[in-house]
Design a protein around this motif. Structure first.
Motif, PDB file in Angstrom:
ATOM      1  N   MET A 299      35.607 -30.423  63.899  1.00 21.27           N
ATOM      2  CA  MET A 299      36.597 -31.188  63.138  1.00 21.27           C
ATOM      3  C   MET A 299      37.062 -32.432  63.896  1.00 21.27           C
ATOM      4  SD  MET A 299      38.676 -28.138  61.291  1.00 21.27           S
ATOM      5  CE  MET A 299      40.110 -29.078  60.851  1.00 21.27           C
ATOM      6  N   VAL A 300      37.117 -32.324  65.212  1.00 22.92           N
ATOM      7  CA  VAL A 300      37.507 -33.495  66.003  1.00 22.92           C
ATOM      8  C   VAL A 300      36.502 -34.623  65.827  1.00 22.92           C
ATOM      9  CG1 VAL A 300      37.763 -34.366  68.345  1.00 22.92           C
ATOM     10  CG2 VAL A 300      38.828 -32.211  67.713  1.00 22.92           C
ATOM     11  N   THR A 301      35.213 -34.254  65.750  1.00 26.17           N
ATOM     12  CA  THR A 301      34.190 -35.301  65.630  1.00 26.17           C
ATOM     13  C   THR A 301      33.971 -35.734  64.187  1.00 26.17           C
ATOM     14  OG1 THR A 301      32.478 -33.620  65.477  1.00 26.17           O
ATOM     15  CG2 THR A 301      32.920 -34.520  67.655  1.00 26.17           C
TER      16      THR A 301
ATOM     17  N   PHE B   5      34.027 -39.373  62.778  1.00 27.79           N
ATOM     18  CA  PHE B   5      32.957 -40.302  63.143  1.00 27.79           C
ATOM     19  C   PHE B   5      31.862 -40.382  62.089  1.00 27.79           C
ATOM     20  CE2 PHE B   5      34.477 -39.645  67.564  1.00 27.79           C
ATOM     21  CZ  PHE B   5      34.827 -40.956  67.768  1.00 27.79           C
ATOM     22  N   TRP B   6      31.874 -39.434  61.155  1.00 32.06           N
ATOM     23  CA  TRP B   6      30.848 -39.477  60.104  1.00 32.06           C
ATOM     24  C   TRP B   6      31.224 -40.483  59.039  1.00 32.06           C
ATOM     25  CZ3 TRP B   6      26.402 -36.515  60.424  1.00 32.06           C
ATOM     26  CH2 TRP B   6      26.379 -35.583  61.475  1.00 32.06           C
TER      27      TRP B   6
ATOM     28  N   VAL C 212      36.444 -47.741  56.605  1.00 36.93           N
ATOM     29  CA  VAL C 212      37.061 -46.846  55.640  1.00 36.93           C
ATOM     30  C   VAL C 212      38.234 -46.108  56.276  1.00 36.93           C
ATOM     31  CG1 VAL C 212      36.679 -44.836  54.174  1.00 36.93           C
ATOM     32  CG2 VAL C 212      34.909 -46.573  54.380  1.00 36.93           C
ATOM     33  N   ARG C 213      38.033 -45.676  57.543  1.00 38.18           N
ATOM     34  CA  ARG C 213      39.099 -44.927  58.213  1.00 38.18           C
ATOM     35  C   ARG C 213      40.329 -45.800  58.444  1.00 38.18           C
ATOM     36  NH1 ARG C 213      37.132 -42.970  63.431  1.00 38.18           N
ATOM     37  NH2 ARG C 213      35.178 -44.063  63.164  1.00 38.18           N
TER      38      ARG C 213
END
Lengths: 292, 339
Positions: free
Chosen positions: A112-114, A117-118, A123-124
């Protein structure tokens, strides 16, 4: 055998040279070139770009010391350092908590931490525009509490920028810190308590020093990209104050001054290298101390 | 084995050649070409079209200067057409011989940026000014004073762009300073005006403008005529494009072919296609900026009555290609403003 080591690694060296060293050399070359009238550059040697970092023509035409670029650089370094510190403070407890979970939970939490990055960076960052924006989640929540009734906007200031930066880069801090906490020997903590070390003392004298390599690695991973951040200052900071990344972008775009843009990029790189060197020296000194 | 390889290589080469014949790589202002026209063109001429977008003339210039962009067609504004020609970055396509040229309105022929019409076919023109949200501000909008010296209702609710090009132009119109001025004392006035405005500015941003002004998050935004029109008509936003008496900043985008483009003939086909009255009308209705070519007036959606944005009642001053000295002053104004 030794021969094979050389030839076997050659493709990697060639790749490194072509994709890393050569482009940097090109930037160095451009920074010493003369600017073209409408952008681009001409191959004649000039140190004009570096002079421009410190000295500029004032409104009346005389050359004067002008700290405007130093201000921008200093502000960028402070913002990057703040982001790094906040990331450290937030990431450490999170990482520690993750190590205390069961095996499956740990894998899921790390995944979940990574996860962010997807999703594309733009967008983030845009997501934060919605969260902090008018009628956004935070504003609505604050209004519900009744404590605050009139909020102009939470966006477009240094705070919003900092929030965005911390959010963007904190996974890069959590992962190395997690790795170093995971290796921590619980026996050492027990030993500290056996010797009447309080919780605070154990944290300060045992846990933190042992986790320092992870924190240092995280600091590098966060600080370095922060220096070049472009999106957060424009989108969340409202573009009201310039950061180094924006300054460089502008030189290659509207300002049509490629050599100056390249010179600032080189300066940014030198700053990063100094930071890494200091960090490296510290680590070596520490290792030496431990050995003696 | 060897034979198979050779055959495969030959086939690949052939396939490559066949594909190259039917290709067109277009690099234009983001969302500026009606998607249905791209489809129609692809189908009619059996050409595979790829469209990439940019958000500033500088992006385009930088990309073409870096070389080997792979693009066959671009749509720079007038001052950048001039710069691109001077820098040798455009293909001389004898545009005046194209069918498209016959459609171009007389007043847009032989202009200073392409006097012989060798390089460019205009596709759209319009103005840059400012738009106000009428829920936030209901005062007069007949002067740039409203924008640069904000009345109380607009304090802290002004939005500017994040690059200087047209904003500085507007400030020059307001102050009566010439475009591309090389006089530092004149440009200092521009700086002083923008610096005095800065405390009232909420954001310097060129993206997401529709939302910001449409929702009333800001009360006045630097913007373009057609975009303002589209947001007003499509979203029913309570906004109005101002007609400042000091004038608006004009622009005209033209289709050009970057030097060394691989598919010049397809680019010419596309220029002719876009300039046919039927297609130009579809483009006009989609893009909502004025058209420099002949339209099918029966089908054109915008008239002075329903789209006053496109029919300015005040002087329009077109941006010029600034000398390096003048451009440096513009950059200096902007850097000091945001330092």
């Amino acid at each position: 055998m030794k021969d094979f080591r050389f030839w076997g690694l050659l493709p990697a060296h060639v790749m490194m040279a072509l994709t890393l060293i050569v482009p940097i050399l090109i930037i160095v070359a451009v920074s010493f070139a003369t600017r073209g009238a409408y952008g681009g550059f001409e191959f004649s040697f000039s140190t004009e770009a570096y002079r421009q970092i410190l000295f500029n023509e004032g409104w009346t035409g005389e050359l004067e010391f002008n700290p405007q670029y130093l201000l921008i650089i200093g502000r960028t370094v402070i913002l990057a350092a703040l982001t790094t510190l906040i990331c450290m403070a937030l990431a450490f407890p999170v990482a520690y908590w993750i190590t205390l979970q069961g095996r499956t939970a740990r894998v899921i939490l790390l995944f979940m931490v990574t996860l962010p990055f997807w999703v594309s960076m733009i967008v983030r960052v845009y997501a934060w525009l919605i969260i902090l924006g008018n009628e956004g989640v935070i504003e609505k929540a604050l209004k519900l509490t009744g404590l605050v009734t009139d909020i102009d906007t939470l966006l477009f200031n240094s705070g919003a920028m900092l929030v965005g930066m911390v959010y963007s880069y904190i996974p890069l801090m959590i992962l190395p810190v997690f790795a170093s906490i995971e290796k921590l020997d619980p026996a050492l903590i027990e030993a500290s308590h056996d010797l009447h070390g309080s919780r605070a003392v154990t944290l300060r004298r045992v846990i933190l020093p042992l986790c320092w390599p992870g924190l240092a690695a995280g600091a590098i991973l966060v600080f370095v990209p922060c220096l070049g951040a472009v999106l957060e200052p424009i989108l969340l900071g409202g573009g009201k104050i310039m950061m180094m990344g924006n300054l460089i972008q502008m030189q290659f775009g509207g300002a049509r001054n490629w050599p100056f843009g390249a010179a600032i990029a080189i300066l940014l790189m030198v700053l990063v290298m100094v930071f890494l060197l200091l960090n490296g020296l510290r680590a070596t000194r520490r290792a030496m101390e431990e050995m003696t | 084995m060897k034979k198979t390889l050779l055959t495969t290589a030959a086939m690949l080469a052939l396939a490559g050649a066949a594909q190259a014949e039917g290709k067109l790589n277009v690099y234009v202002w983001s969302d500026s070409i009606a998607p249905e026209l791209i489809e129609k063109f692809s189908a009619a001429y059996d050409v595979d079209v790829t469209v990439d977008g940019y958000n500033s003339n500088e992006d385009l210039l930088t990309k073409l200067q870096a070389g080997a962009s792979g693009y066959d067609l671009a749509t720079p504004s007038q001052h950048f057409v001039k710069i691109l020609i001077d820098e040798g970055l455009l293909e001389d396509i004898s545009a005046h011989d194209l069918a498209a040229y016959g459609q171009v309105d007389e007043k847009w022929r032989g202009q200073w940026w392409d006097p012989e019409n060798d390089y460019s076919i205009p596709i759209a023109y319009g103005t840059a000014g400012f738009t106000v949200n009428r829920d936030v501000y209901d005062g007069p909008v007949d002067s740039w004073a409203t924008y640069f010296e904000a009345p109380d209702a607009l304090k802290g609710k002004i939005a500017s762009l994040n690059y200087p090009d047209e904003v500085v132009g507007a400030a020059q119109l307001y102050l009566g300073v010439e475009f591309c001025s090389e006089d530092p004392t004149e440009m200092k006035k521009v700086y002083d005006l923008l610096a005095a405005q800065k405390p009232d500015v909420a954001v310097y941003a060129s993206d997401n403008i529709e939302n910001r002004i449409g929702s009333g998050e800001v009360g006045a935004h630097f913007w373009w005529d057609g975009n303002s029109l589209r947001t007003r008509k499509n979203d029913g936003a309570p906004i109005e494009f101002a007609m400042p008496k000091e004038g608006l900043v004009g622009w005209l985008d033209s289709m050009v072919v970057p030097a060394g483009a691989a598919n010049v003939e397809n680019a010419k086909l596309f220029m002719n296609f876009m300039s046919e009255p039927e297609n130009a009308t579809i483009q006009y209705n989609y893009y909502a900026h004025s058209s420099p070519v002949e339209l099918d007036l029966e089908k054109a959606e915008y008239t002075p009555e329903n789209a006053p944005e496109l029919f300015p009642t005040v002087p329009v001053e077109f941006s010029k290609a600034c000398s390096p000295a003048a451009q440096d002053l513009v950059t200096k104004v902007w850097t000091q403003l945001l330092q």
